[in-house]
Write a protein that holds these residues in place. Structure first.
Motif, PDB file in Angstrom:
ATOM      1  N   ARG A 293      -7.489  12.794   2.604  1.00  0.00           N
ATOM      2  CA  ARG A 293      -7.640  11.892   3.754  1.00  0.00           C
ATOM      3  C   ARG A 293      -8.302  12.630   4.920  1.00  0.00           C
ATOM      4  NH1 ARG A 293      -2.704   9.225   1.576  1.00  0.00           N
ATOM      5  NH2 ARG A 293      -3.728   7.868   0.088  1.00  0.00           N
TER       6      ARG A 293
ATOM      7  N   MET B 258      -9.497  15.021  -4.205  1.00  0.00           N
ATOM      8  CA  MET B 258      -8.718  14.607  -3.027  1.00  0.00           C
ATOM      9  C   MET B 258      -7.350  15.285  -2.970  1.00  0.00           C
ATOM     10  SD  MET B 258      -7.269  10.801  -2.264  1.00  0.00           S
ATOM     11  CE  MET B 258      -5.976  10.495  -1.076  1.00  0.00           C
ATOM     12  N   LYS B 259      -6.699  15.411  -4.151  1.00  0.00           N
ATOM     13  CA  LYS B 259      -5.278  15.811  -4.162  1.00  0.00           C
ATOM     14  C   LYS B 259      -5.085  17.195  -4.778  1.00  0.00           C
ATOM     15  CE  LYS B 259      -3.703  11.048  -4.284  1.00  0.00           C
ATOM     16  NZ  LYS B 259      -3.062   9.946  -4.984  1.00  0.00           N
TER      17      LYS B 259
ATOM     18  N   HIS C 257     -11.737   4.231  -2.415  1.00  0.00           N
ATOM     19  CA  HIS C 257     -10.433   3.614  -2.657  1.00  0.00           C
ATOM     20  C   HIS C 257     -10.196   2.423  -1.710  1.00  0.00           C
ATOM     21  CE1 HIS C 257      -6.583   3.902  -4.551  1.00  0.00           C
ATOM     22  NE2 HIS C 257      -5.958   3.877  -3.394  1.00  0.00           N
TER      23      HIS C 257
ATOM     24  N   THR D  99      -4.308  -4.112  -4.163  1.00  0.00           N
ATOM     25  CA  THR D  99      -5.153  -2.917  -4.079  1.00  0.00           C
ATOM     26  C   THR D  99      -4.295  -1.667  -4.119  1.00  0.00           C
ATOM     27  OG1 THR D  99      -6.786  -4.094  -2.751  1.00  0.00           O
ATOM     28  CG2 THR D  99      -6.793  -1.694  -2.587  1.00  0.00           C
ATOM     29  N   SER D 100      -4.713  -0.717  -4.948  1.00  0.00           N
ATOM     30  CA  SER D 100      -4.060   0.599  -5.015  1.00  0.00           C
ATOM     31  C   SER D 100      -2.640   0.465  -5.565  1.00  0.00           C
ATOM     32  CB  SER D 100      -4.124   1.265  -3.651  1.00  0.00           C
ATOM     33  OG  SER D 100      -3.762   2.613  -3.787  1.00  0.00           O
ATOM     34  N   ALA D 101      -1.596   0.847  -4.789  1.00  0.00           N
ATOM     35  CA  ALA D 101      -0.242   0.591  -5.284  1.00  0.00           C
ATOM     36  C   ALA D 101      -0.091  -0.914  -5.527  1.00  0.00           C
ATOM     37  CB  ALA D 101       0.792   1.072  -4.282  1.00  0.00           C
TER      38      ALA D 101
ATOM     39  N   GLU E 261       4.885   8.919  -4.533  1.00  0.00           N
ATOM     40  CA  GLU E 261       5.425   8.569  -5.851  1.00  0.00           C
ATOM     41  C   GLU E 261       6.794   9.202  -6.075  1.00  0.00           C
ATOM     42  OE1 GLU E 261       2.279   9.519  -5.262  1.00  0.00           O
ATOM     43  OE2 GLU E 261       1.182   7.682  -5.759  1.00  0.00           O
TER      44      GLU E 261
ATOM     45  N   ILE F 209      -3.074   2.395  -8.842  1.00  0.00           N
ATOM     46  CA  ILE F 209      -2.450   3.736  -8.907  1.00  0.00           C
ATOM     47  C   ILE F 209      -1.256   3.595  -9.835  1.00  0.00           C
ATOM     48  CG2 ILE F 209      -1.240   5.510  -7.576  1.00  0.00           C
ATOM     49  CD1 ILE F 209      -4.026   5.519  -6.692  1.00  0.00           C
TER      50      ILE F 209
ATOM     51  N   ASP G  87      -8.574   8.773  -5.590  1.00  0.00           N
ATOM     52  CA  ASP G  87      -7.120   8.738  -5.419  1.00  0.00           C
ATOM     53  C   ASP G  87      -6.402   8.875  -6.750  1.00  0.00           C
ATOM     54  OD1 ASP G  87      -7.977   7.829  -2.769  1.00  0.00           O
ATOM     55  OD2 ASP G  87      -5.860   7.323  -2.490  1.00  0.00           O
TER      56      ASP G  87
ATOM     57  N   PHE H 141       0.500  13.755  -8.354  1.00  0.00           N
ATOM     58  CA  PHE H 141       1.457  12.656  -8.126  1.00  0.00           C
ATOM     59  C   PHE H 141       2.910  13.126  -8.131  1.00  0.00           C
ATOM     60  CE2 PHE H 141      -2.485  10.804  -9.533  1.00  0.00           C
ATOM     61  CZ  PHE H 141      -2.652   9.750  -8.657  1.00  0.00           C
TER      62      PHE H 141
ATOM     63  N   GLY I   8       0.862  -1.184   0.000  1.00  0.00           N
ATOM     64  CA  GLY I   8       0.000   0.000   0.000  1.00  0.00           C
ATOM     65  C   GLY I   8       0.892   1.224   0.000  1.00  0.00           C
ATOM     66  N   GLY I   9       0.489   2.246  -0.728  1.00  0.00           N
ATOM     67  CA  GLY I   9       1.235   3.502  -0.724  1.00  0.00           C
ATOM     68  C   GLY I   9       2.660   3.360  -1.255  1.00  0.00           C
ATOM     69  N   TYR I  10       2.921   2.297  -1.992  1.00  0.00           N
ATOM     70  CA  TYR I  10       4.278   1.985  -2.489  1.00  0.00           C
ATOM     71  C   TYR I  10       5.280   1.816  -1.350  1.00  0.00           C
ATOM     72  CZ  TYR I  10       2.826   2.376  -7.321  1.00  0.00           C
ATOM     73  OH  TYR I  10       2.228   2.143  -8.535  1.00  0.00           O
TER      74      TYR I  10
HETATM   75  C1  DHB Z   1      -1.967   4.623  -2.589  1.00  0.00           C
HETATM   76  C2  DHB Z   1      -2.870   5.669  -2.573  1.00  0.00           C
HETATM   77  C3  DHB Z   1      -2.548   6.846  -3.198  1.00  0.00           C
HETATM   78  O1  DHB Z   1      -3.390   7.898  -3.211  1.00  0.00           O
HETATM   79  C4  DHB Z   1      -1.302   6.983  -3.841  1.00  0.00           C
HETATM   80  O2  DHB Z   1      -0.990   8.136  -4.441  1.00  0.00           O
HETATM   81  C5  DHB Z   1      -0.418   5.916  -3.872  1.00  0.00           C
HETATM   82  C6  DHB Z   1      -0.755   4.727  -3.251  1.00  0.00           C
HETATM   83  C7  DHB Z   1      -2.320   3.344  -1.897  1.00  0.00           C
HETATM   84  O3  DHB Z   1      -3.338   3.311  -1.173  1.00  0.00           O
HETATM   85  O4  DHB Z   1      -1.608   2.361  -2.071  1.00  0.00           O
END
Ligand code: DHB
Length: 459
Positions: free
Chosen positions: A228, A325-326, A434, A161-163, A340, A205, A404, A331, A76-78
């Motif tokens: 968030r 959201m952003k 998300h 999921t996500s990243a 990122e 993502i 996201d 990114f 998650g979130g890299y």
């Molecule tokens: C995730 C969520 C994000 O908004 C992002 O920019 C990168 C990763 C995540 O939940 O993995």
């Protein structure tokens, strides 16, 4: 000695219980899947086998050697991800590993390095492409042990999921591609194939090098953002101006992908962001709303679905409902502050740019990541590359309430994969933010269907 040999006797029988449901399984945990690991705390995998295969094989759904292998990553979130265990997702619901075991699948859950990891000298060890290299090494470990390992290594189904959804897509799109070979050699991965059977991708993502433009294509014009649990913020004049410019960049990029819908009609965008590609996504949102209405949900709270005097949905109304959201750029931050930016760091540098736009507009004199590093993180670069073995089946889900990343991203993946001849099950589930693993029954009925249909791989 073969460091990468699987020991079939090295297990413990475990039980997990969740919401009154129970699974019993053989747990082979913390198996390091690389011969020369850089961070063995993450470059390891848990393999789980439902105990029914040993206690009452006549009641098991597959022959053990035929059982598909569910491969969830927990990235998650890299950030670095540890091997998944049967339990809950970050949103508190049952995870895929628990459900897979209950349904009689073998689970191979790899950990992976991610951004922020450092070695003893304080140097970065988890920047791109470490995370995808590690998942490939885990696949190679399974193949290396195919004679002794439970499950069918020609039926590996990745999930994330996500990243993690991005990585699942990348794993499915880049099978055996030589770009990753030097990195796999460096960590001592087994000399085996790393293509997989299928990939399930929740809210990926990805297409990070174009995701800022895609984000503004959808959200430019919304000046407030809700990140968030932070308080509501307003874009600055500079951010608004950057948003306008990013938005203008998206139609030429999207048009360069030469996408077509399921009927073979060209999908494109006009300079103002309208066009058949947007209509295609809007149609998917509408399908999702119709399915929800059939289930009995009252849809009057979403007036943008049925605009007066026109065909729904009203796109601008839909985007306002989702909210931004952003901030801009979403990114590749001009201050290098996003996950990122860190993903595209190097051994020496904490964070770098990965788009020309933010590099040019950098407020911190940031450096640019190498083109090859950026290339290896984008599955779109590999789907039509004859040097990669793209898996035959993909399942892509992106909730209609997700902000996201742009819905353009999952649509680009779907349509490019279809162009490459893949079978893609794509939908935008109604009202889902998300998250992932929220429809495990449907996910596993897809897995059942494709597993019995067999391989679609073109060698
Ligand atoms: C995730 C969520 C994000 O908004 C992002 O920019 C990168 C990763 C995540 O939940 O993995």
């Amino acid at each position: 000695m073969d460091m990468l040999r699987f020991d079939p006797e090295a297990y413990a029988v475990k039980e997990a219980e969740l919401d009154g449901r129970k699974v019993r399984y053989r747990a082979y945990e913390n198996i390091v899947y690389a011969g020369n690991p850089i961070d063995p705390q993450y470059q390891k995998m848990n393999i789980y086998v439902p105990e029914i295969y040993y206690e009452a094989p006549e009641r098991a759904p597959f022959e053990l050697k035929e059982a598909p292998v569910f491969m969830p990553n927990s990235v998650g979130g890299y950030m670095p991800g540890l091997p998944q265990e049967p339990g809950r997702t970050f949103t508190g619901i049952m995870n895929g590993t628990f459900y897979a075991l209950e349904q009689g699948y073998v689970v191979a859950a790899p950990g992976a390095r991610g951004r922020g990891l450092k070695d003893k000298e304080g140097k970065n060890t988890g920047t791109a492409p470490a995370c995808i290299v590690d998942l490939k090494a885990a696949v190679r470990y399974l193949r290396h042990n195919k004679d002794v390992i439970p499950g069918n290594t020609e039926r590996i189904i990745s999930n994330g999921t996500s990243a993690g959804g991005a990585l699942s897509c990348l794993l499915g799109s880049t099978g055996n591609h030589p770009d990753y070979e030097p990195f796999l050699k460096e960590i001592g991965a087994a000399d085996e194939r790393d293509d997989i059977f299928a990939a399930s991708c929740y809210c990926p993502i990805t297409d990070l090098d174009h995701a800022d433009m895609a984000y503004e294509w959808e959200f430019c014009g919304l000046d407030r953002y809700y990140f968030r649990d932070q308080p509501e913020c307003c874009l600055t004049e500079e951010q608004r101006a950057m948003g306008e410019e990013e938005k203008r960049g998206f139609p030429p990029y999207l048009n360069s992908l030469a996408l077509r819908d399921e009927q073979g009609r060209e999908l494109s965008l006009e300079a103002d962001g309208s066009g058949s590609f947007r209509d295609y996504i809007a149609g998917k949102v509408m399908e999702s709303a119709e399915r929800e209405e059939e289930r009995g949900t009252e849809m009057a709270a979403f007036p943008w679905l049925k605009p007066e005097g026109g065909k729904g949905p009203d796109w601008d109304g839909y985007v306002r409902y989702r909210t931004r959201m952003k901030p801009t750029p979403a990114f590749d931050d001009v201050r290098l502050g996003t996950p990122e930016n860190e993903l595209f760091g190097s051994r020496e540098e904490e964070a770098r740019h990965f788009t020309e736009f933010s590099f040019k507009n950098s407020l911190v004199n940031g450096k640019m990541a190498e083109a090859s590093q950026i290339h290896m993180m984008n599955p779109l670069n590999y789907m039509e590359d004859e040097n990669s073995t793209v898996c035959g089946y993909f399942r892509i889900r992106h909730g209609t309430a997700d902000r996201d990343t742009s819905l353009a991203i999952s649509a680009e993946l779907t349509l490019t994969l279809k162009k490459a001849g893949c079978d893609v099950d794509y939908a935008l589930p109604w009202g889902i933010p998300h998250s992932g693993d929220y429809d495990l029954e449907e996910l596993f009925s897809w897995i059942r269907r494709i597993s019995s249909a067999g391989s679609r791989r073109k060698d």
